[in-house]
Design a protein around this motif. Structure first.
Motif, mmCIF file in Angstrom:
data_model
loop_
_atom_site.group_PDB
_atom_site.id
_atom_site.type_symbol
_atom_site.label_atom_id
_atom_site.label_comp_id
_atom_site.label_asym_id
_atom_site.label_seq_id
_atom_site.Cartn_x
_atom_site.Cartn_y
_atom_site.Cartn_z
ATOM 1 N N THR A 86 45.743 93.350 20.841
ATOM 2 C CA THR A 86 45.054 92.063 20.935
ATOM 3 C C THR A 86 45.418 91.328 22.227
ATOM 4 O OG1 THR A 86 46.748 90.679 19.891
ATOM 5 C CG2 THR A 86 45.239 91.847 18.428
ATOM 6 N N GLY A 87 46.137 92.004 23.127
ATOM 7 C CA GLY A 87 46.429 91.403 24.417
ATOM 8 C C GLY A 87 47.736 90.653 24.489
ATOM 9 N N SER A 88 48.583 90.789 23.478
ATOM 10 C CA SER A 88 49.868 90.110 23.491
ATOM 11 C C SER A 88 50.888 90.961 24.248
ATOM 12 C CB SER A 88 50.343 89.915 22.043
ATOM 13 O OG SER A 88 51.148 88.779 21.940
ATOM 14 N N LEU A 99 48.084 82.086 26.702
ATOM 15 C CA LEU A 99 49.385 82.728 26.862
ATOM 16 C C LEU A 99 49.754 83.328 25.506
ATOM 17 C CD1 LEU A 99 52.019 83.281 28.437
ATOM 18 C CD2 LEU A 99 52.785 80.990 27.765
ATOM 19 N N ASN A 100 49.718 84.646 25.439
ATOM 20 C CA ASN A 100 50.008 85.329 24.169
ATOM 21 C C ASN A 100 51.206 86.244 24.342
ATOM 22 O OD1 ASN A 100 47.642 84.161 23.159
ATOM 23 N ND2 ASN A 100 46.402 85.939 23.714
ATOM 24 N N VAL A 101 52.343 85.869 23.800
ATOM 25 C CA VAL A 101 53.528 86.728 23.912
ATOM 26 C C VAL A 101 54.207 86.880 22.549
ATOM 27 C CG1 VAL A 101 53.943 86.072 26.314
ATOM 28 C CG2 VAL A 101 55.090 84.813 24.482
ATOM 29 N N GLU A 124 57.921 87.841 16.166
ATOM 30 C CA GLU A 124 57.268 86.539 16.261
ATOM 31 C C GLU A 124 56.384 86.479 17.492
ATOM 32 O OE1 GLU A 124 60.052 83.262 16.846
ATOM 33 O OE2 GLU A 124 61.628 84.633 17.497
ATOM 34 N N GLU A 125 55.115 86.165 17.234
ATOM 35 C CA GLU A 125 54.214 85.939 18.355
ATOM 36 C C GLU A 125 54.063 84.434 18.543
ATOM 37 O OE1 GLU A 125 49.915 87.374 19.992
ATOM 38 O OE2 GLU A 125 49.908 86.096 18.210
ATOM 39 N N HIS A 126 54.092 84.004 19.807
ATOM 40 C CA HIS A 126 53.877 82.593 20.134
ATOM 41 C C HIS A 126 52.762 82.529 21.165
ATOM 42 C CE1 HIS A 126 57.596 80.983 18.231
ATOM 43 N NE2 HIS A 126 57.963 82.240 18.375
ATOM 44 N N THR A 127 51.780 81.682 20.882
ATOM 45 C CA THR A 127 50.680 81.601 21.841
ATOM 46 C C THR A 127 50.343 80.155 22.204
ATOM 47 O OG1 THR A 127 48.663 81.331 20.494
ATOM 48 C CG2 THR A 127 49.682 83.532 20.511
ATOM 49 N N CYS A 128 49.765 80.014 23.397
ATOM 50 C CA CYS A 128 49.222 78.729 23.843
ATOM 51 C C CYS A 128 47.742 78.916 24.136
ATOM 52 C CB CYS A 128 49.909 78.256 25.130
ATOM 53 S SG CYS A 128 51.666 77.966 24.932
ATOM 54 N N ALA A 145 42.609 78.130 19.390
ATOM 55 C CA ALA A 145 43.797 78.458 18.602
ATOM 56 C C ALA A 145 43.383 78.993 17.234
ATOM 57 C CB ALA A 145 44.696 77.234 18.467
ATOM 58 N N THR A 146 42.343 78.403 16.666
ATOM 59 C CA THR A 146 41.833 78.904 15.391
ATOM 60 C C THR A 146 41.367 80.348 15.535
ATOM 61 O OG1 THR A 146 41.143 76.690 14.760
ATOM 62 C CG2 THR A 146 40.122 78.517 13.564
ATOM 63 N N ALA A 147 40.728 80.654 16.650
ATOM 64 C CA ALA A 147 40.276 82.023 16.897
ATOM 65 C C ALA A 147 41.485 82.966 16.992
ATOM 66 C CB ALA A 147 39.452 82.089 18.178
ATOM 67 N N ARG A 148 42.565 82.457 17.584
ATOM 68 C CA ARG A 148 43.770 83.289 17.685
ATOM 69 C C ARG A 148 44.340 83.566 16.287
ATOM 70 N NH1 ARG A 148 45.326 87.304 20.622
ATOM 71 N NH2 ARG A 148 47.434 87.870 19.996
ATOM 72 N N VAL A 149 44.300 82.549 15.442
ATOM 73 C CA VAL A 149 44.744 82.740 14.054
ATOM 74 C C VAL A 149 43.931 83.856 13.399
ATOM 75 C CG1 VAL A 149 44.753 81.687 11.754
ATOM 76 C CG2 VAL A 149 45.683 80.429 13.709
ATOM 77 N N ARG A 150 42.611 83.800 13.595
ATOM 78 C CA ARG A 150 41.744 84.818 12.992
ATOM 79 C C ARG A 150 42.069 86.197 13.563
ATOM 80 N NH1 ARG A 150 39.691 81.771 9.518
ATOM 81 N NH2 ARG A 150 39.850 83.724 8.389
ATOM 82 N N SER A 151 42.353 86.250 14.821
ATOM 83 C CA SER A 151 42.705 87.524 15.446
ATOM 84 C C SER A 151 44.003 88.073 14.846
ATOM 85 C CB SER A 151 42.844 87.320 16.959
ATOM 86 O OG SER A 151 43.602 88.354 17.528
ATOM 87 N N ASN A 152 44.954 87.176 14.577
ATOM 88 C CA ASN A 152 46.203 87.588 13.948
ATOM 89 C C ASN A 152 45.961 88.109 12.528
ATOM 90 O OD1 ASN A 152 48.330 85.023 15.463
ATOM 91 N ND2 ASN A 152 47.851 87.095 16.150
ATOM 92 N N LEU A 153 45.079 87.424 11.807
ATOM 93 C CA LEU A 153 44.774 87.877 10.445
ATOM 94 C C LEU A 153 44.205 89.289 10.484
ATOM 95 C CD1 LEU A 153 43.154 84.750 8.688
ATOM 96 C CD2 LEU A 153 45.559 85.411 8.856
ATOM 97 N N ALA A 154 43.350 89.536 11.475
ATOM 98 C CA ALA A 154 42.755 90.871 11.605
ATOM 99 C C ALA A 154 43.816 91.898 12.000
ATOM 100 C CB ALA A 154 41.627 90.839 12.632
#
Length: 475
Positions: A59-61, A130-132, A159-163, A170-179
RNA sequence: GGGACUGUGGGGUAGCUUGGUCCAUCCUUCGGGGUUCGGGACUCCGAGACGCCAGUUCAAAUCUGGCCAGUCCCA
């Protein structure tokens, strides 16, 4: 060797016995909740990490690593966060013989270690997203009973932390994490519920929290991990701002995604049976164990063939253990079943004669595997094993969740309960008292089975604004 | 945070109430030898423990106190 305790009636005893006898963890280290990773357990952990890394990087992290100690001054910047963690952190108050002016916190999670640096890294919208992520040990001063993998004081933590530029992204990032978690869970053959936690149970400092819950043993559930949307709750106190394309200064919106070795406990708990652990092949320390069946007449040839087969499979990329010890075959069968190896290959005079090995998977299914093109046959057998393991876990999962329409049904419930909830906190707590557990929250993703839509709040009977919620007893 | 309980070889235990019969029982485990090997083999030889510190006593696994570790219940 003694029989394992019964999984159904004595789940915890069973779990501890499996972890101990399969040699996954050594809990004899002299500090509560800090256990030793054994060679066998470490292999499983490494495979688990591999799946997490593969899926999050897809996912690019990118991986980073921050220090373990956090200055108390940074730790205290976000008020809700420190309130939530204050009681469970280890403090470093002395260096050598000198008391520290600014005490240090041993990270219980890394927001407050990472965000001051994020404030330096993020200056422009071009720095975003920023996805790390990092995989590190974190520390929590657990006062309750600790359990290997499930509740520990030194946590092997992903632990992933993103900005992100704004709330929506950010909501889209949450959805990406769920996937991403959905893909990981498939590798682990673990079904789960993804649930938005109620306000009173969200992560300290979060705007909202989505957690993954696995039903285990009766009404009990195990939280497998969580994804949080922070909005700008942390970026404001930590000053994580960027200059947008229009020249305006804005605060980033942040997300985190956390998982841990608890997944290993979940895998043991969900898949294990009366004979011990059962590992899905991607996590299994060894995917295949080869047991030679020796005899006076054919011993030499069999031993040689077993070694050749092991080499051949290793060259094909399989994790293989050749058990050429002195025990009799039966004893080896029991040991490797306890250890959860997905596939056993038996090699004896009979097999050499027929040019066909005897394979037995950890679910007890016997299958002949041709000696020629063995690696392909083994790959096929492992795939079939994983599918069947997943099917059985799914079936158990459906069995573990049941609807309820009366509060009285919750007392002593042997299932996780689906019920109607009006959303009021008072009703939530009434539900928690009734089940002697927690209102896990409301499903965030569609449940994988049909259920009757609740018409009224199970606690107050209101019919407007009723939503589906889950109640259980978290471990 | 409050309370109750527990600690004996690597794992599980007996012994503790009523101190001596305990150089500590049994199962398992571990090391060596031999015979074996298609679902936990047999046999011979060997190894390994009273959580730590102090106290009481002629004498402590056993009694007392502190510490450490762990378990359970409650907040």
């Amino acid at each position: 060797m003694a029989e394992l305790p019964d999984k159904k009636t004595a789940f915890i005893d069973w779990y501890l016995a499996v972890v101990e006898e399969a040699d996954l963890s050594d809990k004899r280290y002299g500090v509560k909740g800090m256990n030793v990773w054994t060679r066998y357990g470490f292999r499983a952990r490494r495979n688990l990490d591999h799946v997490m890394v593969r899926e999050i990087e897809a996912t690019g992290s990118e991986a980073v690593e921050f220090p373990a100690l956090i200055p108390a001054t940074e730790f205290a910047k976000e008020k809700e966060h420190i309130k939530g963690f204050d009681a469970q952190v280890f403090w470093v108050t002395r260096g050598g013989l000198t008391d520290l002016d600014v005490p240090l916190v041993l990270r219980p999670t890394s927001e407050t270690a990472i965000y001051p640096i994020f404030a330096l890294w993020v200056r422009s919208h071009r720095d975003l997203p920023l996805n790390v992520y990092q995989i590190v040990n974190t520390f929590r001063y657990e006062t309750k009973t600790t359990r290997p993998f499930v509740r520990v004081r030194e946590i092997h933590f992903f632990e992933e932390h993103t900005c992100q530029v704004d709330e929506e992204t950010a909501t889209a990032r949450v959805r990406s994490n769920l996937a991403a978690f959905r893909r990981m869970a498939r590798s682990f053959a673990l079904p789960y519920l993804s649930v938005r936690r109620p306000e009173w149970d969200k992560f300290a400092g979060a705007h909202y929290t989505i957690a993954f819950d696995l039903p285990l043993a009766g009404a009990r559930t195990l939280q497998l991990g969580s994804v949080h949307h922070y909005r700008d709750n942390f970026s404001r106190p930590y000053g994580i701002r960027y200059e947008a394309a229009d020249g305006e200064e804005r605060y980033v919106h942040q997300t985190t995604f956390g998982l841990s070795e608890r997944l290993l406990g979940a895998i043991v708990g969900a898949h294990g049976d009366a004979r011990g652990a059962v590992f899905p092949s991607e996590v299994a320390p060894f995917e295949v164990v080869i047991v030679p069946i020796l005899s006076a007449a054919s011993g030499e040839a069999v031993a040689r063939a077993a070694r050749e087969i092991a080499d051949e499979l290793r060259q094909a990329g399989r994790r293989v253990r050749l058990d050429d010890g002195d025990d009799r075959p039966g004893a080896k069968f029991y040991r490797w079943e306890l250890a959860g190896v997905p596939l056993r290959l038996e090699v004896g005079a009979r097999e050499l004669e027929r040019g066909e090995l005897t394979g037995v998977d950890r679910l007890g299914r016997k299958l002949p595997l041709a000696r020629v093109r063995l690696a392909e046959a083994v790959a096929g057998a492992l795939t079939a094993f994983d599918l069947e393991l997943g099917r059985r876990a799914d079936a158990a999962f459906r069995e573990a969740v049941a609807p309820a329409t009366q509060l009285s049904e919750l007392a002593g419930s042997e299932r996780v309960r689906l019920l109607g909830w009006c959303g009021e906190e008072a009703c939530g707590h009434a539900i928690e008292r009734a089940i002697d557990g927690a209102l896990l929250g409301t499903p965030e993703e569609p449940l994988p089975f049909a259920f009757p839509e609740p018409k009224a709040c199970i606690a107050c009977g209101r019919t407007d604004g009723v939503r589906v919620a889950l109640a259980a007893q978290p471990m």
